[in-house]
Design an enzyme around this catalytic site. Structure first.
Site, PDB file in Angstrom:
ATOM      1  N   GLN A  54       0.833  -1.206   0.000  1.00  0.00           N
ATOM      2  CA  GLN A  54       0.000   0.000   0.000  1.00  0.00           C
ATOM      3  C   GLN A  54       0.868   1.256   0.000  1.00  0.00           C
ATOM      4  O   GLN A  54       1.747   1.402   0.849  1.00  0.00           O
ATOM      5  CB  GLN A  54      -0.920   0.011   1.222  1.00  0.00           C
ATOM      6  CG  GLN A  54      -1.968   1.102   1.096  1.00  0.00           C
ATOM      7  CD  GLN A  54      -2.786   1.283   2.350  1.00  0.00           C
ATOM      8  OE1 GLN A  54      -2.244   1.596   3.399  1.00  0.00           O
ATOM      9  NE2 GLN A  54      -4.089   1.098   2.232  1.00  0.00           N
ATOM     10  N   CYS A  84      -5.744   7.782   4.899  1.00  0.00           N
ATOM     11  CA  CYS A  84      -5.077   8.027   6.188  1.00  0.00           C
ATOM     12  C   CYS A  84      -5.421   9.434   6.696  1.00  0.00           C
ATOM     13  O   CYS A  84      -5.265  10.416   5.967  1.00  0.00           O
ATOM     14  CB  CYS A  84      -3.564   7.870   6.053  1.00  0.00           C
ATOM     15  SG  CYS A  84      -2.732   8.173   7.627  1.00  0.00           S
ATOM     16  N   ASN A 186     -15.563  -1.689   4.825  1.00  0.00           N
ATOM     17  CA  ASN A 186     -14.651  -1.724   5.975  1.00  0.00           C
ATOM     18  C   ASN A 186     -15.149  -0.773   7.065  1.00  0.00           C
ATOM     19  O   ASN A 186     -15.660   0.302   6.766  1.00  0.00           O
ATOM     20  CB  ASN A 186     -13.243  -1.321   5.495  1.00  0.00           C
ATOM     21  CG  ASN A 186     -12.274  -1.017   6.628  1.00  0.00           C
ATOM     22  OD1 ASN A 186     -11.832   0.121   6.772  1.00  0.00           O
ATOM     23  ND2 ASN A 186     -11.939  -2.003   7.424  1.00  0.00           N
ATOM     24  N   GLY A 187     -14.977  -1.216   8.307  1.00  0.00           N
ATOM     25  CA  GLY A 187     -15.289  -0.354   9.443  1.00  0.00           C
ATOM     26  C   GLY A 187     -16.287  -0.980  10.390  1.00  0.00           C
ATOM     27  O   GLY A 187     -17.340  -1.466   9.975  1.00  0.00           O
ATOM     28  N   GLY A 210     -10.524  -4.669  10.369  1.00  0.00           N
ATOM     29  CA  GLY A 210      -9.573  -3.702  10.913  1.00  0.00           C
ATOM     30  C   GLY A 210      -9.248  -4.043  12.356  1.00  0.00           C
ATOM     31  O   GLY A 210      -8.765  -5.150  12.658  1.00  0.00           O
ATOM     32  N   ARG A 211      -9.572  -3.114  13.262  1.00  0.00           N
ATOM     33  CA  ARG A 211      -9.168  -3.283  14.665  1.00  0.00           C
ATOM     34  C   ARG A 211      -9.748  -4.517  15.323  1.00  0.00           C
ATOM     35  O   ARG A 211      -9.158  -5.049  16.263  1.00  0.00           O
ATOM     36  CB  ARG A 211      -9.555  -2.023  15.456  1.00  0.00           C
ATOM     37  CG  ARG A 211      -8.684  -0.829  15.124  1.00  0.00           C
ATOM     38  CD  ARG A 211      -9.283   0.456  15.629  1.00  0.00           C
ATOM     39  NE  ARG A 211     -10.518   0.773  14.911  1.00  0.00           N
ATOM     40  CZ  ARG A 211     -11.306   1.799  15.204  1.00  0.00           C
ATOM     41  NH1 ARG A 211     -10.999   2.603  16.199  1.00  0.00           N
ATOM     42  NH2 ARG A 211     -12.394   2.021  14.492  1.00  0.00           N
TER      43      ARG A 211
HETATM   44  C1  LIG Z   1      -3.350   1.908  14.328  1.00  0.00           C
HETATM   45  C2  LIG Z   1      -4.023   1.907  12.976  1.00  0.00           C
HETATM   46  C3  LIG Z   1      -3.239   1.892  11.844  1.00  0.00           C
HETATM   47  C4  LIG Z   1      -3.830   1.878  10.580  1.00  0.00           C
HETATM   48  N1  LIG Z   1      -3.032   1.836   9.471  1.00  0.00           N
HETATM   49  C5  LIG Z   1      -3.604   1.750   8.246  1.00  0.00           C
HETATM   50  C6  LIG Z   1      -2.801   1.632   7.071  1.00  0.00           C
HETATM   51  O1  LIG Z   1      -1.562   1.613   7.119  1.00  0.00           O
HETATM   52  N2  LIG Z   1      -3.442   1.542   5.883  1.00  0.00           N
HETATM   53  C7  LIG Z   1      -4.811   1.539   5.787  1.00  0.00           C
HETATM   54  O2  LIG Z   1      -5.347   1.432   4.689  1.00  0.00           O
HETATM   55  N3  LIG Z   1      -5.583   1.658   6.869  1.00  0.00           N
HETATM   56  C8  LIG Z   1      -5.014   1.754   8.084  1.00  0.00           C
HETATM   57  N4  LIG Z   1      -5.816   1.847   9.193  1.00  0.00           N
HETATM   58  C9  LIG Z   1      -7.280   1.860   9.029  1.00  0.00           C
HETATM   59  C10 LIG Z   1      -7.871   0.448   9.090  1.00  0.00           C
HETATM   60  O3  LIG Z   1      -7.380  -0.335   8.016  1.00  0.00           O
HETATM   61  C11 LIG Z   1      -9.397   0.499   8.976  1.00  0.00           C
HETATM   62  O4  LIG Z   1      -9.729   1.108   7.760  1.00  0.00           O
HETATM   63  C12 LIG Z   1     -10.047   1.272  10.107  1.00  0.00           C
HETATM   64  O5  LIG Z   1      -9.475   0.963  11.353  1.00  0.00           O
HETATM   65  C13 LIG Z   1     -11.561   1.024  10.132  1.00  0.00           C
HETATM   66  O6  LIG Z   1     -11.870  -0.309  10.411  1.00  0.00           O
HETATM   67  P1  LIG Z   1     -12.290  -0.783  11.914  1.00  0.00           P
HETATM   68  O7  LIG Z   1     -13.389   0.150  12.387  1.00  0.00           O
HETATM   69  O8  LIG Z   1     -12.785  -2.198  11.700  1.00  0.00           O
HETATM   70  O9  LIG Z   1     -11.058  -0.708  12.738  1.00  0.00           O
HETATM   71  C14 LIG Z   1      -5.243   1.890  10.455  1.00  0.00           C
HETATM   72  C15 LIG Z   1      -6.028   1.910  11.605  1.00  0.00           C
HETATM   73  C16 LIG Z   1      -5.444   1.929  12.853  1.00  0.00           C
HETATM   74  C17 LIG Z   1      -6.320   1.969  14.074  1.00  0.00           C
END
Ligand SMILES: Cc1cc2nc3c(=O)[nH]c(=O)nc-3n(C[C@H](O)[C@H](O)[C@H](O)COP(=O)(O)O)c2cc1C
Length: 302
Positions: A54, A84, A186-187, A210-211
């Site tokens: 990415q 981001c 996503n989310g 994600g998280r």
């Molecule tokens: C600590 C952290 C680092 C992340 N780094 C990236 C990243 O490098 N690239 C990306 O596309 N999304 C990144 N994200 C976003 C996640 O991929 C995701 O889109 C976002 O957390 C929403 O999904 P969730 O609500 O299930 O966590 C990051 C999120 C967090 C919390």
């Protein structure tokens, strides 16, 4: 996810059913300069496949060149990070800032598609910068499709929301209905049934975790089961959680320096033990553990 989804994380996740992964974002500029830290963040092994790289950046020529380099390095997909929210990324015009610059975004798409010869190029973005309607993501997704990108992942929050609140799955659906390339939702997928609810609300073609997957690699199979309307597996026992955490730790120490692995393990162990009694005391002890043996003893003694 930056500082979370390293090689050890991905190998554990694959052992639990993860089908596709992306490296954490790397700056196109740093990659082109062959920055040692950036190249280290991109390390992988043959069983860590399929794997997308990415890229982050806002200069079309540089993004194209970096994408070609990532393709040459053997990644299966090139993903562009237009989501981001970090001020240090948005201020110079990268990441989520591109939601408000569709012409520049399109120039990046064209440059990257021209430079990448064999592998698909995909986009990861948010529903909008401030506007939660999904209109800005929709505009980017249409242009991405017209330029030949293969898919778009939409995180259902705006840049203004960062990571707070529940993701807006309906807004993802508005993007889905506007394009014919696959849209990955996503989310806010924290449990298996959330994946099915996201798919139902948005009509998306796939779900990105994600998280919810941090310290919970079982979520991959739980999400897949829910999407296939199958009965969920039993949640892992405490012993199973600890066994997988120890496996994750072994991989951290195999692939990272001892110092880096110890630092990572403070966070990783707390993910796996989240919600259990005595985790605060564990965290304090883990933060002063200075050897792998001490970290292992703390986990085994939890
Ligand atoms: C600590 C952290 C680092 C992340 N780094 C990236 C990243 O490098 N690239 C990306 O596309 N999304 C990144 N994200 C976003 C996640 O991929 C995701 O889109 C976002 O957390 C929403 O999904 P969730 O609500 O299930 O966590 C990051 C999120 C967090 C919390």
């Amino acid at each position: 996810m930056a500082d979370c989804t390293d090689l050890a994380f991905r190998l554990v996740a694959r052992e639990h059913g993860m089908e596709l992964a992306f490296l954490e974002m790397v700056s196109a500029h740093s990659l082109l300069r062959r920055n040692a830290k950036t190249l280290d963040m991109m390390k992988t092994v043959p069983e860590d496949r399929p794997l997308g790289a990415q890229l982050l950046g806002s200069d079309p020529a540089m993004m194209g060149e970096a994408a070609a380099m990532a393709e040459e390095m053997g990644f299966d997909l090139i993903d562009l990070n237009f989501g981001c929210p970090a001020p240090k990324v948005v201020r110079p015009g990268s990441g989520a800032a591109l939601l408000r610059k569709p012409d520049l975004a399109e120039a990046i798409f064209r440059s990257v598609v021209r430079c990448v010869r064999r592998v698909p190029v995909t986009l990861k973005t948010r529903t909008g910068f401030d506007d939660p309607s999904g209109r800005e993501a929709l505009e980017l997704a249409r242009r991405a499709q017209d330029c030949g990108l293969a898919a778009v992942t939409v995180h259902g929050r705006t840049r203004a929301q960062r990571y707070a609140g529940h993701a807006d799955w309906e807004a993802i659906g508005r993007v889905k209905r506007a394009v014919s390339i696959p849209v990955i939702g996503n989310g806010s997928v924290m449990r298996g049934p959330d994946a099915a609810a996201l798919a139902a609300a948005s009509g998306c073609d796939g779900v990105m975790l994600g998280r919810g997957s941090l310290g919970n690699p079982w979520l991959f199979k739980a999400a897949a089961a829910a999407l296939d309307a199958e009965a969920p597996a039993e949640p892992p026992s405490f012993e199973e959680r600890r066994r997988v955490l120890l496996r994750h730790m072994d991989l951290e120490f195999r692939f990272e320096t001892e110092r880096r692995a110890l630092l990572n393990m403070r966070r990783i162990a707390c993910w796996y033990f989240a919600g259990l009694p005595k985790v605060a005391a564990f965290r304090s002890a883990a933060c002063v553990a200075t050897t792998p043996a001490r970290m292992r003893a703390l986990i085994e003694g939890f």
